[in-house]
Design an enzyme around this catalytic site. Structure first.
Site, mmCIF file in Angstrom:
data_model
loop_
_atom_site.group_PDB
_atom_site.id
_atom_site.type_symbol
_atom_site.label_atom_id
_atom_site.label_comp_id
_atom_site.label_asym_id
_atom_site.label_seq_id
_atom_site.Cartn_x
_atom_site.Cartn_y
_atom_site.Cartn_z
ATOM 1 C CG ASN A 9 -1.726 1.261 1.361
ATOM 2 O OD1 ASN A 9 -1.875 1.992 0.378
ATOM 3 N ND2 ASN A 9 -2.263 1.520 2.539
ATOM 4 C CE LYS A 11 0.312 3.607 4.589
ATOM 5 N NZ LYS A 11 0.207 3.766 6.017
ATOM 6 C CG HIS A 95 -5.649 1.879 5.067
ATOM 7 N ND1 HIS A 95 -5.194 2.871 5.896
ATOM 8 C CD2 HIS A 95 -4.615 1.000 4.928
ATOM 9 C CE1 HIS A 95 -3.934 2.621 6.227
ATOM 10 N NE2 HIS A 95 -3.562 1.495 5.651
ATOM 11 C CD GLU A 97 -2.838 5.638 6.367
ATOM 12 O OE1 GLU A 97 -2.829 5.650 5.129
ATOM 13 O OE2 GLU A 97 -1.915 5.131 7.050
ATOM 14 C CD GLU A 167 -3.425 -2.606 7.216
ATOM 15 O OE1 GLU A 167 -2.320 -2.828 6.732
ATOM 16 O OE2 GLU A 167 -4.063 -1.577 6.988
ATOM 17 N N GLY A 173 2.534 2.221 10.464
ATOM 18 C CA GLY A 173 3.462 3.341 10.284
ATOM 19 C C GLY A 173 4.196 3.740 11.544
ATOM 20 C CB SER A 213 5.444 -1.776 11.688
ATOM 21 O OG SER A 213 5.017 -0.444 11.895
#
Ligand code: PEP
Length: 255
Positions: A9, A11, A95, A97, A167, A173, A213
């Site tokens: 991904n 992003k 996701h 985000e 996730e 991240g 991560s």
């Protein structure tokens, strides 16, 4: 059929020039990959990256989002039909985000999943708890509810076409990875839920990825867990060496 997969991904990273170079480099390093590899690229790069993977059946491309309607006055949006027509096979939905910055909830994500499936795309559905939920030991309940709402009203045949990515938000991240035991426990929980609601065959064949991560130095031990079928990889998918090493780690797990 192997459940194993590694999806990147990117992003909102890489220009089209950089993205094309990155895909070429990964493909050169990996050759014919030992597992399905999916590049989740920014919308503007979908067509170019799809061209690069065409004719390489173990490589595919994912959009990072799509709209829940078929077409219409939704300026700036992309539909499932547009993606399918462009040869795209996968779409990342839900996701964290998107949930945090674009107020997407599981009701909306459910509509997107249904639309994606109707159009012939494979959704990579992301779920995962925030840190306070994990600390309160409420993660299985919260993630279970996310999965239940996102898959609500779907048939077993439809659920059989979905990839789930667990996730934990606290691992995305941050450089903090879930332990292999934490990942396995949640993946087992999700697979049991799928089995109870949609049948043991659907559950047994479902690809459940871990994201948060994932790096070359932790991928092998995470992917060795029986219910961790590979990874959804953010930061490390932007470095050809790291992504190639993670792909090899997934290839060395049993199917
Ligand atoms: C992600 O964005 O889905 C992700 C898992 O990111 P990272 O690997 O950088 O934690």
């Amino acid at each position: 059929m192997s459940r194993t997969m590694v999806a990147g991904n990117w992003k909102m990273n890489t220009t089209p020039t950089q993205g094309t170079a990155l895909v070429r480099e990964v493909m050169e390093k990996v050759g014919n990959p030992p597992t399905k590899v999916v590049f989740g690229v920014p919308a503007i790069q979908l067509l170019a990256v799809q061209k690069l993977v065409e004719g390489h059946p173990n490589y595919a491309v994912a959009a990072q989002n799509m709209h829940q309607e078929q077409s219409g006055a939704y300026t700036g949006e992309i539909s499932a039909e547009m993606l399918v027509d462009a040869g795209i096979e996968y779409v990342i939905l839900g996701h964290s985000e998107r949930r945090d910055y674009f107020a997407e909830d599981d009701e909306l994500i459910n509509r997107k999943i249904i639309r994606a499936l109707e159009a012939g795309l494979t959704p990579i559905y992301c779920c995962g708890e925030k840190l306070d939920i994990r600390e309160a030991n409420n993660h299985e309940v919260v993630v279970g509810k996310q999965v239940e709402e996102a898959l609500s009203s779907l048939s077993p045949e439809q659920v059989a076409k979905i990839v789930i990515a667990y996730e934990p938000v606290w691992a995305i991240g941050t450089g903090v990875t879930a332990s292999k035991e934490q990942a396995q426990a949640m993946h087992d929980h999700i697979r049991r839920m799928i089995s109870n609601q949609f049948g043991s065959e659907v559950a047994a064949n479902m690809t459940i990825l871990y994201g948060g991560s994932v790096k070359p130095d932790n991928a092998t031990e995470l992917f060795a867990e029986p219910d961790v079928d590979g990874g959804l990889v953010g930061g490390a998918s932007l470095k050809a060496d790291d992504f190639a090493a993670i792909i090899q780690a997934a290839g060395s797990r049993r199917s």
